[in-house]
Design an enzyme around this catalytic site. Structure first.
Site, mmCIF file in Angstrom:
data_model
loop_
_atom_site.group_PDB
_atom_site.id
_atom_site.type_symbol
_atom_site.label_atom_id
_atom_site.label_comp_id
_atom_site.label_asym_id
_atom_site.label_seq_id
_atom_site.Cartn_x
_atom_site.Cartn_y
_atom_site.Cartn_z
ATOM 1 C CE LYS A 75 -3.261 -1.145 -0.716
ATOM 2 N NZ LYS A 75 -3.494 -1.899 -2.018
ATOM 3 N NE ARG A 84 -8.270 3.631 -0.477
ATOM 4 C CZ ARG A 84 -8.447 4.723 0.271
ATOM 5 N NH1 ARG A 84 -9.667 5.103 0.574
ATOM 6 N NH2 ARG A 84 -7.421 5.434 0.719
ATOM 7 C CG MET A 137 -1.071 4.329 -13.825
ATOM 8 S SD MET A 137 0.150 4.013 -12.535
ATOM 9 C CE MET A 137 0.001 2.239 -12.289
ATOM 10 C CG HIS A 170 4.915 -6.102 -0.808
ATOM 11 N ND1 HIS A 170 4.803 -4.802 -1.238
ATOM 12 C CD2 HIS A 170 3.852 -6.760 -1.370
ATOM 13 C CE1 HIS A 170 3.733 -4.681 -2.028
ATOM 14 N NE2 HIS A 170 3.154 -5.854 -2.125
HETATM 15 N N1 LIG Z 1 -0.733 6.548 -10.303
HETATM 16 C C1 LIG Z 1 -0.930 6.609 -8.991
HETATM 17 N N2 LIG Z 1 -0.804 7.786 -8.325
HETATM 18 C C2 LIG Z 1 -0.989 7.857 -6.999
HETATM 19 N N3 LIG Z 1 -1.325 6.792 -6.222
HETATM 20 C C3 LIG Z 1 -1.473 5.607 -6.837
HETATM 21 C C4 LIG Z 1 -1.271 5.449 -8.228
HETATM 22 N N4 LIG Z 1 -1.483 4.147 -8.541
HETATM 23 C C5 LIG Z 1 -1.807 3.526 -7.395
HETATM 24 N N5 LIG Z 1 -1.806 4.392 -6.362
HETATM 25 C C6 LIG Z 1 -2.156 4.138 -4.964
HETATM 26 O O1 LIG Z 1 -1.207 3.276 -4.346
HETATM 27 C C7 LIG Z 1 -1.877 2.526 -3.305
HETATM 28 C C8 LIG Z 1 -1.674 1.039 -3.539
HETATM 29 O O2 LIG Z 1 -0.361 0.702 -3.170
HETATM 30 P P1 LIG Z 1 0.363 -0.619 -3.706
HETATM 31 O O3 LIG Z 1 0.386 -0.605 -5.181
HETATM 32 O O4 LIG Z 1 1.670 -0.709 -3.013
HETATM 33 O O5 LIG Z 1 -0.626 -1.750 -3.203
HETATM 34 S S1 LIG Z 1 -0.346 -3.328 -3.108
HETATM 35 O O6 LIG Z 1 0.170 -3.577 -1.764
HETATM 36 O O7 LIG Z 1 0.612 -3.726 -4.128
HETATM 37 O O8 LIG Z 1 -1.658 -3.954 -3.280
HETATM 38 C C9 LIG Z 1 -3.356 2.927 -3.376
HETATM 39 O O9 LIG Z 1 -3.541 3.999 -2.452
HETATM 40 P P2 LIG Z 1 -4.981 4.402 -1.834
HETATM 41 O O10 LIG Z 1 -5.759 5.022 -2.960
HETATM 42 O O11 LIG Z 1 -4.652 5.415 -0.762
HETATM 43 O O12 LIG Z 1 -5.618 3.190 -1.291
HETATM 44 C C10 LIG Z 1 -3.465 3.386 -4.822
HETATM 45 O O13 LIG Z 1 -4.558 4.209 -5.103
#
Ligand SMILES: Nc1ncnc2c1ncn2[C@@H]1O[C@H](COP(=O)(O)OS(=O)(=O)O)[C@@H](OP(=O)(O)O)[C@H]1O
Length: 313
Positions: free
Chosen positions: A66, A269, A252, A128
């Site tokens: 996350k 999300r 994305m 991770h």
């Molecule tokens: N392009 C882009 N820009 C900004 N944020 C983004 C982007 N892509 C993924 N996310 C956000 O990253 C969060 C998911 O983290 P991970 O990819 O590490 O998740 S996982 O553990 O692999 O399932 C999750 O955060 P939250 O929205 O706060 O839940 C995603 O929305």
């Protein structure tokens, strides 16, 4: 561009279908004191992982769940694929698409690491895991590692919503119940505080570069350029701008059905900073502030997280 694809979607769809049939207790198992999801990891994979041979030109992304690993993983894959195309080589960069491997190192089957030996450089690998649980060759062979960190309150918030939407993970009736599990490290891939504590021991390594989710949100172009420089990926300004454009949250999310299948609906999300303010109560704020102060405040990574800016109202 389909950065992930068939294999990625296949693994996640299977995990989600298996998760539906599991009891809460069956969803996690423990290996060397840390919990992992049963649907995608196993003790056998961790044993096999010990034989993995890192290369000095591997492009490794480390991040706690996350923290934005799919986001930065997409950026890395795009950078490596673009560089490879410039070099007239269409075969590297997108491991998953062209090599049929799931990009997270610790997820797969026991033969994965043998197959990875045949993959051409440069391999893009996500993980991770904390350093003590990575194969020794990562540090011995001086593979470069991009360490991605995110403020702990938003990590907890993202993890809470994820846990309640994804069948392979145990769900929680209340945020308070989740918060207790998060603070005591009863999470898949362990405690986030331990994660930062362990990676902090490598924060000054010349082969490790740290980037925060928040700085990337603040200025994606500057972050993408720094990442490209660190991994010696010589892209033109125009190509960098293309990578920046393709890695916006909206771009994305719009492409998520193709890149991540059904999992994409849960993953993309909000993609914001400070969503924790909608979830944390005063007691939880105080408890996390105290734990951060005790465990990480004086450390290099603790300072990089800018806790006061991002975790205090
Ligand atoms: N392009 C882009 N820009 C900004 N944020 C983004 C982007 N892509 C993924 N996310 C956000 O990253 C969060 C998911 O983290 P991970 O990819 O590490 O998740 S996982 O553990 O692999 O399932 C999750 O955060 P939250 O929205 O706060 O839940 C995603 O929305």
């Amino acid at each position: 561009m389909a950065q992930h694809s068939k294999k990625f979607i296949e693994v996640l769809d299977k995990a989600m279908a298996e998760g539906e049939k599991m009891t809460r207790e069956e969803k996690l198992f423990t290996y060397k004191g840390i919990a992992y999801p049963t649907t995608v990891c196993s003790p056998e994979i961790f044993k096999a992982l010990e034989s993995f041979k890192a290369r000095s030109d591997d492009v490794i992304l480390a991040g706690y769940p996350k923290s934005g690993t799919n986001w930065v993983g997409h950026i890395l894959t795009d950078l490596v694929t673009t560089t490879a195309k410039n070099d007239g080589d269409e075969t590297n960069g997108s491991n998953d698409e062209q090599q049929g491997e799931f990009p997270y190192l610790e997820i797969g089957d026991v033969d994965k690491y043998q197959r990875m030996e045949k993959m051409p450089s440069r391999r893009v690998i996500f993980t991770h895991l904390i350093p003590p649980n990575l194969p020794v060759s990562v540090f011995k062979n001086k593979a470069k590692v991009l360490l991605l960190i995110r403020n702990p309150k938003d990590v907890a918030t993202s993890f809470y919503h994820f846990s309640n939407s994804l069948s392979p993970l145990p769900s929680y009736e209340t945020f308070d119940e989740f918060f207790t599990a998060f603070m005591t490290g009863q999470m898949p891939w362990g405690s986030y505080f331990d994660y930062i504590f362990e990676w902090n021991k490598h924060a000054a390594d010349e082969n490790v570069m740290t980037i925060t989710y928040e700085e990337l949100k603040e200025n994606r172009a500057s972050g993408v350029k720094r990442i490209a420089e660190f991994f010696d990926l010589p892209l033109t300004e125009e190509e960098i701008q293309g990578v920046v454009k393709r890695s916006s949250f909206q771009a994305m999310k719009d492409n998520s059905q193709e890149s991540h299948g059904a999992f994409g609906q849960t993953l993309f999300r909000k993609g914001d900073v400070s969503d924790w303010k909608n979830l944390f109560n005063e007691d939880q704020n105080q408890e996390m502030d105290k734990t951060f102060e005790e465990r990480l405040a004086g450390s290099q990574l603790g300072a990089k997280l800018k806790y006061d800016t991002y975790c205090k109202a």
